[in-house]
Scaffold this active site. Structure first.
Site, PDB file in Angstrom:
ATOM      1  N   LYS A 205      -2.397 -12.798  -3.831  1.00  0.00           N
ATOM      2  CA  LYS A 205      -1.032 -12.573  -4.309  1.00  0.00           C
ATOM      3  C   LYS A 205      -0.454 -13.845  -4.951  1.00  0.00           C
ATOM      4  CE  LYS A 205      -1.028  -8.322  -3.333  1.00  0.00           C
ATOM      5  NZ  LYS A 205      -0.621  -7.554  -2.170  1.00  0.00           N
TER       6      LYS A 205
HETATM    7  C1  LIG Z   1      -0.756  -6.361  -1.363  1.00  0.00           C
HETATM    8  C2  LIG Z   1       0.194  -5.259  -1.307  1.00  0.00           C
HETATM    9  C3  LIG Z   1       0.874  -4.895  -0.135  1.00  0.00           C
HETATM   10  C4  LIG Z   1       0.734  -5.572   1.190  1.00  0.00           C
HETATM   11  O1  LIG Z   1      -0.453  -6.042   1.456  1.00  0.00           O
HETATM   12  P1  LIG Z   1      -1.037  -6.974   2.599  1.00  0.00           P
HETATM   13  O2  LIG Z   1      -2.402  -7.160   2.093  1.00  0.00           O
HETATM   14  O3  LIG Z   1      -0.959  -6.208   3.856  1.00  0.00           O
HETATM   15  O4  LIG Z   1      -0.267  -8.244   2.658  1.00  0.00           O
HETATM   16  C5  LIG Z   1       1.791  -3.857  -0.202  1.00  0.00           C
HETATM   17  N1  LIG Z   1       2.006  -3.207  -1.341  1.00  0.00           N
HETATM   18  C6  LIG Z   1       1.395  -3.527  -2.488  1.00  0.00           C
HETATM   19  C7  LIG Z   1       1.730  -2.782  -3.730  1.00  0.00           C
HETATM   20  C8  LIG Z   1       0.449  -4.553  -2.508  1.00  0.00           C
HETATM   21  O5  LIG Z   1      -0.187  -4.840  -3.653  1.00  0.00           O
END
Ligand SMILES: *Cc1c(COP(=O)(O)O)cnc(C)c1O
Length: 428
Positions: A205
């Site tokens: 991210k």
């Molecule tokens: C990455 C993501 C999340 C949450 O992800 P984690 O891997 O649990 O931190 C939630 N929604 C979207 C759209 C994502 O891309």
């Protein structure tokens, strides 16, 4: 040339040059705060709050508070609980997304109502949202309990319209800004408009804590409730007394140390993602049938461009496309999947077009990692019975869309190379 190249990955974690992450992690060890509480957690929450409250237009800063959690998925889960979502309830969620937006709805025994996308942002279509709300009320006698728009690849959703509709029917909004950290609408950070805003610090991210997430909250009461649920929901007795089912969802002080270090480079990361997007836009402006996806031409939109995306018209002929989907894939493409179920067939009834798959394979042979865009949730076998309100836009985008490498590790030279490879893949 391509022999010496290192693989250009879609999006990689990138630490600060001066090793701030290690400094904070070391501090956690030195002070024996190797637990899911401590000075790094407090400092990271403060930094995140300052970030969330900042505005680009010099108006009064906001007053949001942030709670750090073990994952973005946990943040979605707890936000739903705090919005009162229970067994049998319905929640409107964008269909065009990663599964973490909708799966926590099912953890609670509630039902996702999938909402289709609009053309220009690829995100939740406000018209379809309102249509769904009214139709659910008519069919079930109840309004959905929450609305979950998603900032797909960082792109802001039409939050002004969505809030208007949510307020009209008294429904809570949980903004899934996991991919949209640092994106803004009208100068205001995504995640600060609704009752809750979800952030993710997974390895891929905008910033990372190796794994982690956070909830942006509006007031101290919500913060308290989220923290209570995140730490097994205990009542004040000398022993463990429980009046609700809680979770072990708090962030560790070690991970928060990485987060504190990453906050020192957040602005740089966002600027770099935008720079890479601008370069793609410039270099790809005249490839017939190929389009880089851009934010709407409206000054209120300010995408972080977490991932850059392009679309390939079906008419574009890509080298090797007659061989696309001929072989069963042995591992899942992309993501840190530990175990992937083996499948018998290389195809499903809803998949990217042959030229898109051929482009992915061609780019891979050039050491460039590209991926299909998210497969809409209402087309997932696991959601075969779910209700959906759509104009088919996200289904069409899934067939022609593709994610391109972005992020701090992608250099200008890489972008030029990637665009050259895209051109090379096309048969004239
Ligand atoms: C990455 C993501 C999340 C949450 O992800 P984690 O891997 O649990 O931190 C939630 N929604 C979207 C759209 C994502 O891309």
């Amino acid at each position: 040339m391509s022999e010496e190249r290192k693989t250009i990955y879609l999006c990689l974690a990138h630490m600060s040059e001066d090793g701030m992450e290690q400094k904070y992690v070391k501090e956690a060890f030195d002070t024996n705060w190797v637990v899911p509480i401590g000075p790094n957690v407090n400092a990271f929450e403060q930094d995140l709050s300052n970030f969330a409250n900042s505005k680009t237009d010099n108006t009064e800063p906001l007053d949001r508070k942030v709670v750090c959690l073990s994952a973005g998925t946990a943040a979605v889960h707890l936000a739903l609980i705090a919005c009162g979502v229970q067994v049998g309830d319905e929640v409107c969620v964008q269909s065009f997304t990663f599964c973490a937006s909708s799966h926590p709805i099912t953890y609670l025994g509630a039902k996702p109502v999938f909402i289709g996308s609009e053309k220009d942002t690829w995100n939740m279509d406000p018209e379809l949202l309102e249509k769904a709300i009214l139709d659910r009320k008519e069919k079930t006698g109840k309004y959905p309990k929450a609305i979950v728009p998603v900032a797909l690849y960082g792109m802001p959703y039409r939050i002004d319209r969505i809030m208007e509709i949510a307020d009209k029917y008294g429904i809570a909004v949980i903004e899934d800004a996991a991919e949209g950290m640092g994106s803004r609408f009208n100068g205001q950070v995504l995640g600060t408009f609704g009752k809750f805003g979800v952030l993710s610090f997974n390895g891929n991210k905008m910033i990372t804590t190796s794994g982690g997430g956070a909830l942006i909250c509006r007031n101290a009461e919500d913060v308290n409730q989220i923290m209570w649920y995140a730490t097994q929901a205990r009542d004040a007795y000398p022993y463990y007394q429980h009046t609700a089912i809680g979770f072990n969802y708090r962030m560790s002080n070690v991970c928060a140390g990485i987060g504190c270090g990453q906050m020192t480079v957040l602005d740089q990361h966002i600027a770099h993602h935008k720079h890479v997007q601008a370069l793609y836009e410039d270099l790809m402006k005249d490839i017939p049938g190929v389009k880089i996806n851009k934010q709407p031409n409206d000054p209120r939109y300010d995408s972080n461009y977490w991932l850059c995306t392009m679309t390939l018209e079906p008419s574009v002929k890509v080298k090797g496309q007659e061989n696309a989907y001929k072989e069963v894939i042995k591992t899942a493409v992309g993501g840190a999947a530990g175990v992937v179920h083996q499948v018998d067939s290389p195809t499903t009834d809803c998949q990217p077009n042959d030229n898109v798959e051929a482009m992915r394979l061609f780019m891979l042979s050039k050491k460039v990692e590209c991926r299909p865009v998210w497969k809409p949730m209402h087309k997932q076998p696991v959601y075969a019975d779910a209700v959906v309100y759509t104009n088919g836009i996200e289904e069409d985008l899934f067939k022609i869309g593709m994610c391109l490498p972005a992020g701090p590790y992608v250099t200008d030279d890489d972008v030029r190379y990637i665009v050259d490879c895209i051109k090379e893949a096309i048969e004239l």
